[in-house]
Design an enzyme around this catalytic site. Structure first.
Site, PDB file in Angstrom:
ATOM      1  N   GLU A  26       0.191   3.660   1.715  1.00 40.92           N
ATOM      2  CA  GLU A  26       0.232   4.108   3.112  1.00 40.92           C
ATOM      3  C   GLU A  26       1.599   3.834   3.741  1.00 40.92           C
ATOM      4  O   GLU A  26       1.968   4.458   4.734  1.00 40.92           O
ATOM      5  CB  GLU A  26      -0.856   3.408   3.930  1.00 40.92           C
ATOM      6  CG  GLU A  26      -2.258   3.915   3.665  1.00 40.92           C
ATOM      7  CD  GLU A  26      -2.514   5.327   4.186  1.00 40.92           C
ATOM      8  OE1 GLU A  26      -2.161   5.607   5.339  1.00 40.92           O
ATOM      9  OE2 GLU A  26      -3.045   6.140   3.422  1.00 40.92           O
TER      10      GLU A  26
ATOM     11  N   SER B 139       0.819  -1.217   0.000  1.00 45.53           N
ATOM     12  CA  SER B 139       0.000   0.000   0.000  1.00 45.53           C
ATOM     13  C   SER B 139       0.846   1.258   0.000  1.00 45.53           C
ATOM     14  O   SER B 139       1.918   1.312   0.619  1.00 45.53           O
ATOM     15  CB  SER B 139      -0.879  -0.005   1.250  1.00 45.53           C
ATOM     16  OG  SER B 139      -1.416   1.274   1.474  1.00 45.53           O
TER      17      SER B 139
ATOM     18  N   TYR C  28      -2.111  -0.089  10.450  1.00 43.72           N
ATOM     19  CA  TYR C  28      -2.347  -0.690   9.134  1.00 43.72           C
ATOM     20  C   TYR C  28      -1.093  -0.567   8.263  1.00 43.72           C
ATOM     21  O   TYR C  28      -0.630  -1.548   7.663  1.00 43.72           O
ATOM     22  CB  TYR C  28      -3.531   0.012   8.449  1.00 43.72           C
ATOM     23  CG  TYR C  28      -3.650  -0.317   6.988  1.00 43.72           C
ATOM     24  CD1 TYR C  28      -4.214  -1.515   6.569  1.00 43.72           C
ATOM     25  CD2 TYR C  28      -3.156   0.554   6.008  1.00 43.72           C
ATOM     26  CE1 TYR C  28      -4.292  -1.834   5.213  1.00 43.72           C
ATOM     27  CE2 TYR C  28      -3.229   0.247   4.665  1.00 43.72           C
ATOM     28  CZ  TYR C  28      -3.804  -0.952   4.275  1.00 43.72           C
ATOM     29  OH  TYR C  28      -3.875  -1.264   2.943  1.00 43.72           O
TER      30      TYR C  28
END
Ligand code: GDD
Length: 342
Positions: A138, A136, A159
């Protein structure tokens, strides 16, 4: 004489999610036999793929659903051993960043253990299986944009930390065992199938309902955060392209364009002739304890190696989502009740 043509088998975890639903259709069109793993829940979670599952999209012998859970490594490994897929697309995870602050342990345990179990299972197929891991954007956290495959990770949520682990673990299986394992570092990708808890869909759902008179305001968190939002169906194609390469590798997938949550609101409300400032209120409880402020993907490696390019502009993406959610809101108004979508 009847010659049996052998078809490629793919296994998708997270098949009931947005990306799983698009990838399932994409692979079926390519002629794959597709196996999907879904979690057993007391409410049905298959709305995005019901048309496929019910045999309306393809012959029923081309698609198979199995129950499985990310923390149940034994059954995941048993499933892979039984199915013997040539390709595994590991998309399942606890994928909501804000929720990961509230449930850090469950997020990390599920995301990490599911990935290890599946990598182990793929390894045991002795190079007959290729592996895609959904990493990801992120992971970049506060690393300044644009981010590419050489940008350092600085995760800003449980996460994101779990995704850095799965990224590294995937690279490690490639290096240690020669597994054809690739990481897709996908930036935000959206569509009418996006879950309603993610900001694009939350906004377009509200726009539809406000327009038809079913909702008055929209509470949001950080309006300054900037993201690179692309169109999800194009992103699943990139996943597939990664597994068709001779060599496994890691790729950033994004549009190279960044907009703030405020700009998203302006465009989505503007699409139906409304000014978002009349409806959007900020709610501090929706602001994350730490944030990835600005994410923008430099996908030049994917363009050069995979031949992958984004095709849908941000404006068109917002229009597609607003159009779909206006229709849904009109339907809700007609029925006199809210429809829970995804
Ligand atoms: N969800 C949400 N809800 N986000 C909000 C809100 C709100 O009410 N208000 C502001 N935001 C901001 C968030 O703080 C964040 O900066 C941005 O909107 C986008 O949030 P999300 O849509 O929840 O997505 P994300 O960027 O956190 O993560 C998504 O994209 C990643 C990259 O592809 C998820 O799909 C991740 O699983 C994925 O890895």
């Amino acid at each position: 004489m009847l010659v049996k043509v052998s078809v490629k088998k793919a296994l998708i975890t997270g098949v009931t999610g947005q990306d799983g639903a698009y990838l399932l259709r994409f692979l079926l069109e390519k002629g794959y036999e597709v196996h999907g793993i879904r979690r057993r829940t007391s409410t049905l979670s298959t709305a995005r793929i019901d048309d496929v599952y019910a045999g309306r999209v393809c012959p029923q012998e081309q698609v198979f659903m199995h129950y499985g859970d990310l923390h149940d490594g034994v059954s995941l490994m048993e499933l892979v051993e039984r199915i013997q897929p040539e390709e595994i697309y590991h998309l399942a995870s606890q994928s909501h960043v804000q929720v990961s602050f509230e449930n850090p342990l469950a997020t990390v345990v599920d995301n990490v253990s599911g990935t290890i179990s599946l990598l182990e299972a793929a390894r045991r197929l002795n190079h007959r299986c290729r592996f895609y891991n959904a990493a990801s954007s992120e992971m970049f956290g506060i690393t300044p944009p644009p981010q590419n495959e050489r940008s350092p990770f600085h995760p800003r949520s449980p996460y994101a930390c779990s995704k850095v682990f799965t990224f590294n673990q995937t690279v490690n299986y490639r290096e240690a065992y020669g597994l054809h394992a690739s990481n897709g570092i996908l930036f935000n990708h959206e569509s009418p199938l996006r879950g309603e808890a993610f900001v694009t869909r939350k906004v377009t759902r509200a726009v539809g309902r406000i327009k038809v008179g079913l909702q008055r305001t929209l509470a949001l968190g950080n309006l300054e955060a900037r993201r690179d939002w692309g169109y999800a169906p194009e992103y699943v194609e990139a996943m597939w392209l990664m597994l068709q390469q001779v060599e496994p590798d890691d790729y950033v997938i994004g549009t190279g364009e960044m907009h703030s949550v405020g700009e998203l609101c302006e465009m989505a409300f503007g699409a139906v002739g409304l000014d978002y400032r009349d409806y959007v209120v900020t709610d501090p409880t929706l602001v994350r304890p730490s944030e990835a402020h600005a994410l923008c993907g430099d996908a030049s490696k994917a363009a050069a190696t995979l031949g992958w390019h984004p095709r849908t502009t941000f404006q068109r993406l917002v229009e597609i989502m607003v159009e779909a959610d206006l229709e849904l809101a009109a339907e809700e108004k007609k029925l006199g009740r809210l429809i829970s979508s995804y």
